[in-house]
Design a protein around this motif. Structure first.
Motif, mmCIF file in Angstrom:
data_model
loop_
_atom_site.group_PDB
_atom_site.id
_atom_site.type_symbol
_atom_site.label_atom_id
_atom_site.label_comp_id
_atom_site.label_asym_id
_atom_site.label_seq_id
_atom_site.Cartn_x
_atom_site.Cartn_y
_atom_site.Cartn_z
ATOM 1 N N UNK A 1 7.890 -9.464 -6.303
ATOM 2 C CA UNK A 1 7.669 -8.663 -5.497
ATOM 3 C C UNK A 1 8.328 -9.294 -4.182
ATOM 4 N N UNK A 2 8.632 -10.348 -3.148
ATOM 5 C CA UNK A 2 9.366 -10.968 -2.612
ATOM 6 C C UNK A 2 10.532 -11.317 -2.436
ATOM 7 N N UNK A 3 10.699 -11.414 -4.873
ATOM 8 C CA UNK A 3 11.708 -11.756 -4.881
ATOM 9 C C UNK A 3 13.147 -10.816 -4.954
ATOM 10 N N UNK A 4 12.471 -9.819 -5.309
ATOM 11 C CA UNK A 4 13.735 -8.595 -5.527
ATOM 12 C C UNK A 4 14.404 -8.032 -4.255
ATOM 13 N N UNK A 5 15.303 -7.515 -4.121
ATOM 14 C CA UNK A 5 16.195 -6.830 -3.440
ATOM 15 C C UNK A 5 15.527 -5.829 -2.408
ATOM 16 N N UNK A 6 15.746 -6.010 -0.932
ATOM 17 C CA UNK A 6 15.002 -5.338 0.038
ATOM 18 C C UNK A 6 14.997 -3.457 -0.182
ATOM 19 N N UNK A 7 16.454 -3.613 -1.342
ATOM 20 C CA UNK A 7 16.716 -1.487 -1.799
ATOM 21 C C UNK A 7 15.718 -1.624 -3.080
ATOM 22 N N UNK A 8 15.470 -2.194 -3.670
ATOM 23 C CA UNK A 8 14.974 -2.742 -5.316
ATOM 24 C C UNK A 8 14.693 -1.245 -5.713
ATOM 25 N N UNK A 9 13.357 -0.308 -5.218
ATOM 26 C CA UNK A 9 12.980 0.847 -5.675
ATOM 27 C C UNK A 9 13.899 2.066 -5.893
ATOM 28 N N UNK B 1 -11.735 31.690 -10.182
ATOM 29 C CA UNK B 1 -11.149 30.220 -9.157
ATOM 30 C C UNK B 1 -11.897 29.174 -9.205
ATOM 31 N N UNK B 2 -10.726 27.949 -9.361
ATOM 32 C CA UNK B 2 -11.488 26.859 -9.636
ATOM 33 C C UNK B 2 -10.920 26.291 -9.124
ATOM 34 N N UNK B 3 -12.088 24.630 -7.613
ATOM 35 C CA UNK B 3 -10.835 24.411 -7.029
ATOM 36 C C UNK B 3 -11.182 23.512 -8.277
ATOM 37 N N UNK B 4 -9.568 22.243 -7.342
ATOM 38 C CA UNK B 4 -9.196 21.123 -8.127
ATOM 39 C C UNK B 4 -8.810 20.344 -7.343
ATOM 40 N N UNK B 5 -8.477 18.911 -7.309
ATOM 41 C CA UNK B 5 -7.505 18.044 -7.285
ATOM 42 C C UNK B 5 -6.457 17.404 -7.869
ATOM 43 N N UNK B 6 -5.124 16.715 -7.898
ATOM 44 C CA UNK B 6 -3.633 16.786 -7.960
ATOM 45 C C UNK B 6 -4.031 15.568 -8.335
ATOM 46 N N UNK B 7 -2.992 15.292 -9.764
ATOM 47 C CA UNK B 7 -3.034 13.262 -10.037
ATOM 48 C C UNK B 7 -2.000 13.654 -10.474
ATOM 49 N N UNK B 8 -0.884 12.558 -10.217
ATOM 50 C CA UNK B 8 0.543 12.882 -10.953
ATOM 51 C C UNK B 8 0.447 11.245 -11.434
ATOM 52 N N UNK B 9 0.444 11.364 -13.233
ATOM 53 C CA UNK B 9 -0.111 10.049 -13.857
ATOM 54 C C UNK B 9 2.138 9.769 -15.038
ATOM 55 N N UNK B 10 2.072 8.925 -14.718
ATOM 56 C CA UNK B 10 3.882 8.004 -14.845
ATOM 57 C C UNK B 10 3.498 8.241 -16.621
ATOM 58 N N UNK B 11 4.971 8.720 -16.885
ATOM 59 C CA UNK B 11 4.394 8.336 -18.035
ATOM 60 C C UNK B 11 5.217 6.732 -18.540
ATOM 61 N N UNK B 12 6.080 6.769 -17.572
ATOM 62 C CA UNK B 12 5.936 4.825 -18.165
ATOM 63 C C UNK B 12 4.673 4.481 -17.765
ATOM 64 N N UNK B 13 3.697 4.292 -17.879
ATOM 65 C CA UNK B 13 2.499 3.965 -17.565
ATOM 66 C C UNK B 13 2.350 3.567 -16.009
ATOM 67 N N UNK B 14 1.537 2.652 -15.742
ATOM 68 C CA UNK B 14 1.533 2.060 -14.332
ATOM 69 C C UNK B 14 1.766 0.524 -14.336
ATOM 70 N N UNK B 15 3.307 -0.197 -13.802
ATOM 71 C CA UNK B 15 3.837 -0.956 -13.831
ATOM 72 C C UNK B 15 3.680 -1.858 -12.198
ATOM 73 N N UNK B 16 3.321 -2.418 -11.964
ATOM 74 C CA UNK B 16 3.420 -3.533 -11.622
ATOM 75 C C UNK B 16 3.607 -5.160 -10.966
ATOM 76 N N UNK B 17 4.139 -5.382 -9.650
ATOM 77 C CA UNK B 17 4.307 -7.006 -9.147
ATOM 78 C C UNK B 17 3.604 -7.941 -8.751
ATOM 79 N N UNK B 18 3.650 -8.475 -9.202
ATOM 80 C CA UNK B 18 3.053 -9.819 -8.120
ATOM 81 C C UNK B 18 3.229 -9.540 -7.009
ATOM 82 N N UNK B 19 2.775 -9.897 -5.932
ATOM 83 C CA UNK B 19 3.224 -10.448 -4.043
ATOM 84 C C UNK B 19 4.597 -10.803 -4.266
ATOM 85 N N UNK B 20 4.862 -12.304 -5.338
ATOM 86 C CA UNK B 20 5.117 -13.142 -5.510
ATOM 87 C C UNK B 20 6.928 -12.688 -5.872
#
Length: 313
Positions: A202-210, A181-200
């Motif tokens: 993000x607000x300029x994107x379409x409301x359904x952009x994701x 037995x082994x106790x674990x916790x999961x985490x998903x890591x994106x192959x594309x890397x973590x990519x984020x937007x500034x608040x500004x």
């Protein structure tokens, strides 16, 4: 006389559902949390290391998967660039071979894009919701540091659902073919890397952009994640989702999730699918975390409600 544990859990779960629906004015046919989402399909391929940790079928064989990305809250049309849409959710269903009597089999992983969870029990989660509704949120956060840490955790604006990491906050116990037995916790890591937007930005994107972007991404080549587990050491708690294990703990790569298509009749399929935080499969089992039974009760009742009540048109 107190209710039996399962009855008490179901009662609290129903109260959580009704409180969430009331807070967000969630219409019939939608989840009380993470109401807005999209269902994708693809394939899971395990590593050889996965088989060494668990005898579960999907850690020893490739299987088809169904995955749902989602925004937070019970608001079905919450804009993707609304700050309240975080943390995002990722629920993955591993579709397993039918059982010996012909029934469909599956096991799920439910995660969100924050390492934090506000409280350690369902009863405390209900108390948090009630505090928010009564204007006593500040008092609750002052008394519960884990809730304050969750609220204060930065929740970045993603470029894509496929450019965020996702975390399973509860611990699981893997059992190997030789019985270890082994106790674990999961985490998903994106192959594309973590990519984020500034608040500004993000607000300029379409409301359904994701939701639009992820459909384009799967058509143009797919979106993929590595599934890692953080391995517990002696003394690391398995009964409290609010306590992080030290970052220096060993991590093991279990495999790759590749999503390359959008599920047909998406709205109807989302209404019908009920993800289960309890694995219910040989080789993986829930630990003593009290959130398991509560979350399973909430997900099941919410799913029954959705199936009984079609979307408001």
């Amino acid at each position: 006389m107190p209710l039996p544990e399962n009855e008490a859990t179901n009662k609290t779960g129903k109260e959580v559902i009704e409180t969430l629906k009331g807070a967000f004015h969630t219409p019939a046919g939608f989840r009380p949390a993470h109401a807005r989402g999209i269902l994708l399909k693809g394939t899971w391929t395990p590593t050889t290391e996965a088989a060494s940790l668990s005898k579960a079928y999907h850690f020893n064989n490739s299987v088809p998967v169904t995955a749902r990305f989602s925004n937070s809250t019970g608001i079905p049309q919450i804009p993707d660039n609304d700050s309240n849409a975080s943390p995002r959710g990722l629920a993955v269903r591993f579709n397993l071979p039918n059982t010996s009597d012909g029934k469909r089999a599956h096991t799920d992983i439910v995660a969100h894009s924050s390492k934090f969870f506000p409280v350690r029990t369902g009863e405390l989660f209900l108390a948090l919701l009630q505090a928010l509704g009564s204007g006593k949120a500040g008092e609750f956060l002052g008394e519960h540091p884990s809730a304050a840490a969750f609220v204060g955790d930065p929740k970045p604006n993603p470029v894509s659902f496929g450019t965020l990491p996702y975390f399973g906050v509860s611990a699981f116990t893997f059992t190997s073919a030789d019985g270890k037995d082994t106790n674990v916790r999961y985490r998903w890591v994106p192959d594309a890397g973590e990519q984020t937007l500034s608040d500004e930005d993000a607000k300029a994107r379409d409301p359904a952009y994701l939701h639009n972007e992820i459909q384009t991404r799967v058509v143009d080549g797919g979106v993929s994640f590595k599934l890692l587990v953080q391995v517990a050491e002696t003394g690391d708690p398995t009964n409290d989702a609010t306590v992080h294990w030290p970052e220096e703990r060993k991590t093991v790569e279990l495999g790759t999730l590749k999503l390359d298509g959008v599920v047909e009749d998406n709205d109807d399929a989302q209404r019908k699918i009920i993800f289960d935080p309890i694995p219910r499969i040989d080789g993986v089992k829930e630990t003593d975390d009290p959130l398991f039974d509560m979350r399973a009760s909430i997900y099941l009742q919410s799913g029954k409600d959705r199936r009984a009540n079609p979307y408001d048109k």
